[in-house]
Structure formats: C-alpha cells, structure tokens
Motif scaffolding. Sequence first.
Motif, mmCIF file in Angstrom:
data_model
loop_
_atom_site.group_PDB
_atom_site.id
_atom_site.type_symbol
_atom_site.label_atom_id
_atom_site.label_comp_id
_atom_site.label_asym_id
_atom_site.label_seq_id
_atom_site.Cartn_x
_atom_site.Cartn_y
_atom_site.Cartn_z
ATOM 1 N N ALA A 74 -18.232 32.364 -14.068
ATOM 2 C CA ALA A 74 -19.443 31.957 -13.333
ATOM 3 C C ALA A 74 -19.610 32.777 -12.056
ATOM 4 N N ARG A 75 -18.503 33.038 -11.369
ATOM 5 C CA ARG A 75 -18.555 33.845 -10.143
ATOM 6 C C ARG A 75 -19.039 35.260 -10.446
ATOM 7 N N ARG A 76 -18.485 35.848 -11.503
ATOM 8 C CA ARG A 76 -18.869 37.214 -11.854
ATOM 9 C C ARG A 76 -20.327 37.286 -12.300
ATOM 10 N N ILE A 77 -20.774 36.284 -13.044
ATOM 11 C CA ILE A 77 -22.176 36.262 -13.476
ATOM 12 C C ILE A 77 -23.089 36.145 -12.263
ATOM 13 N N ALA A 78 -22.713 35.295 -11.318
ATOM 14 C CA ALA A 78 -23.522 35.124 -10.112
ATOM 15 C C ALA A 78 -23.607 36.431 -9.329
ATOM 16 N N ILE A 79 -22.524 37.162 -9.254
ATOM 17 C CA ILE A 79 -22.524 38.451 -8.559
ATOM 18 C C ILE A 79 -23.454 39.426 -9.281
ATOM 19 N N GLN A 80 -23.319 39.491 -10.607
ATOM 20 C CA GLN A 80 -24.157 40.405 -11.388
ATOM 21 C C GLN A 80 -25.631 40.031 -11.266
ATOM 22 N N ASP A 81 -25.941 38.738 -11.312
ATOM 23 C CA ASP A 81 -27.332 38.290 -11.221
ATOM 24 C C ASP A 81 -27.945 38.583 -9.854
ATOM 25 N N SER A 82 -27.100 38.645 -8.840
ATOM 26 C CA SER A 82 -27.616 38.885 -7.493
ATOM 27 C C SER A 82 -27.844 40.376 -7.219
ATOM 28 N N GLN A 83 -27.326 41.231 -8.077
ATOM 29 C CA GLN A 83 -27.479 42.666 -7.874
ATOM 30 C C GLN A 83 -28.793 43.162 -8.465
ATOM 31 N N GLU A 84 -29.338 44.168 -7.811
ATOM 32 C CA GLU A 84 -30.594 44.742 -8.276
ATOM 33 C C GLU A 84 -30.401 45.496 -9.584
ATOM 34 N N ASN A 85 -29.321 46.241 -9.705
ATOM 35 C CA ASN A 85 -28.998 46.988 -10.925
ATOM 36 C C ASN A 85 -27.618 46.564 -11.405
ATOM 37 N N PRO A 86 -27.527 45.436 -12.109
ATOM 38 C CA PRO A 86 -26.209 44.948 -12.526
ATOM 39 C C PRO A 86 -25.526 45.901 -13.499
ATOM 40 N N VAL A 87 -24.214 45.908 -13.462
ATOM 41 C CA VAL A 87 -23.411 46.732 -14.357
ATOM 42 C C VAL A 87 -23.276 45.997 -15.682
ATOM 43 N N ARG A 88 -23.507 46.683 -16.776
ATOM 44 C CA ARG A 88 -23.370 46.100 -18.106
ATOM 45 C C ARG A 88 -22.337 46.901 -18.884
ATOM 46 N N PHE A 89 -21.576 46.219 -19.717
ATOM 47 C CA PHE A 89 -20.540 46.855 -20.523
ATOM 48 C C PHE A 89 -20.782 46.550 -21.992
ATOM 49 N N THR A 90 -20.429 47.489 -22.852
ATOM 50 C CA THR A 90 -20.518 47.257 -24.290
ATOM 51 C C THR A 90 -19.298 46.459 -24.730
ATOM 52 N N VAL A 91 -19.372 45.906 -25.927
ATOM 53 C CA VAL A 91 -18.239 45.163 -26.490
ATOM 54 C C VAL A 91 -17.024 46.087 -26.599
ATOM 55 N N GLU A 92 -17.254 47.319 -27.006
ATOM 56 C CA GLU A 92 -16.152 48.270 -27.151
ATOM 57 C C GLU A 92 -15.478 48.556 -25.810
ATOM 58 N N GLU A 93 -16.267 48.656 -24.749
ATOM 59 C CA GLU A 93 -15.701 48.904 -23.424
ATOM 60 C C GLU A 93 -14.849 47.729 -22.955
ATOM 61 N N VAL A 94 -15.270 46.531 -23.288
ATOM 62 C CA VAL A 94 -14.553 45.344 -22.841
ATOM 63 C C VAL A 94 -13.309 45.101 -23.686
ATOM 64 N N MET A 95 -13.449 45.181 -25.006
ATOM 65 C CA MET A 95 -12.369 44.800 -25.911
ATOM 66 C C MET A 95 -11.559 45.977 -26.434
ATOM 67 N N GLY A 96 -12.084 47.156 -26.302
ATOM 68 C CA GLY A 96 -11.455 48.302 -26.934
ATOM 69 C C GLY A 96 -12.047 48.477 -28.325
ATOM 70 N N GLU A 97 -12.137 49.685 -28.764
ATOM 71 C CA GLU A 97 -12.809 49.979 -30.036
ATOM 72 C C GLU A 97 -12.154 49.285 -31.221
ATOM 73 N N GLU A 98 -10.831 49.313 -31.288
ATOM 74 C CA GLU A 98 -10.127 48.730 -32.440
ATOM 75 C C GLU A 98 -10.391 47.230 -32.558
ATOM 76 N N LEU A 99 -10.250 46.508 -31.455
ATOM 77 C CA LEU A 99 -10.460 45.065 -31.477
ATOM 78 C C LEU A 99 -11.926 44.718 -31.707
ATOM 79 N N ALA A 100 -12.829 45.485 -31.122
ATOM 80 C CA ALA A 100 -14.259 45.225 -31.282
ATOM 81 C C ALA A 100 -14.699 45.401 -32.726
ATOM 82 N N ASN A 101 -14.034 46.289 -33.457
ATOM 83 C CA ASN A 101 -14.400 46.560 -34.849
ATOM 84 C C ASN A 101 -13.614 45.731 -35.855
ATOM 85 N N THR A 102 -12.763 44.842 -35.377
ATOM 86 C CA THR A 102 -11.987 43.975 -36.261
ATOM 87 C C THR A 102 -12.902 42.904 -36.837
#
Length: 91
Positions: free
Chosen positions: A52-80
């Motif tokens: 919730a804290r991280r979402i609130a920070i992202q929502d308050s930013q003008e250009n929030p940072v977004r990540f793909t599933v692969e960036e968050v989980m790693g390609e191998e895990l994301a494709n499992t």
Amino acid sequence: MDVFEKSEELKQGIYILNRNDVVGVVLSKEVYEGLLSQIEELEEKTCEAEVARRIAIQDSQENPVRFTVEEVMGEELANTKYDPDEADGWE
C-alpha cells in the motif's frame, strides 16, 4: 509431559534454566502453532502495508515507474506455467 501440559495450561512457554541462564523454551504444540499463526498474520499485514505504501508513492508521482512481470519475477519464473489442479500444498 508435565512441562508440555503446563505450557498448554498457561498458554505460554516454559523456560528451561541452567544455573539461572535460560537455555531453552518448551512449548506445547498448540501454543507453538498459535505463535506461528500470529507470525504469519503479522508478516501478511506487514507485506500488505508495504505494498500500500509503494502504491501510494507511485500514485503520487507524475511519471510513475512501471515494471514488467519479467523484470519483477525474472524471465524463467514469469514464463512458468501454473496448473491450478496440481497438488502444490497451498490449498
């Protein structure tokens, strides 16, 4: 068995001493499982609060940072592939 029964009766651990130094704690199964349950609940609440804290920070930013599933989980895990019928012990 008396020590375990006393732990259950008191709903707390029984300290084992050696020359007035605590060397261990005896817990009944019920007390131990209750503690594990409380720890799990607190970990979940902590994780949810951090999300919730991280979402609130992202929502308050003008250009929030977004990540793909692969960036968050790693390609191998994301494709499992996940099989919801597989008995994985989470149910």
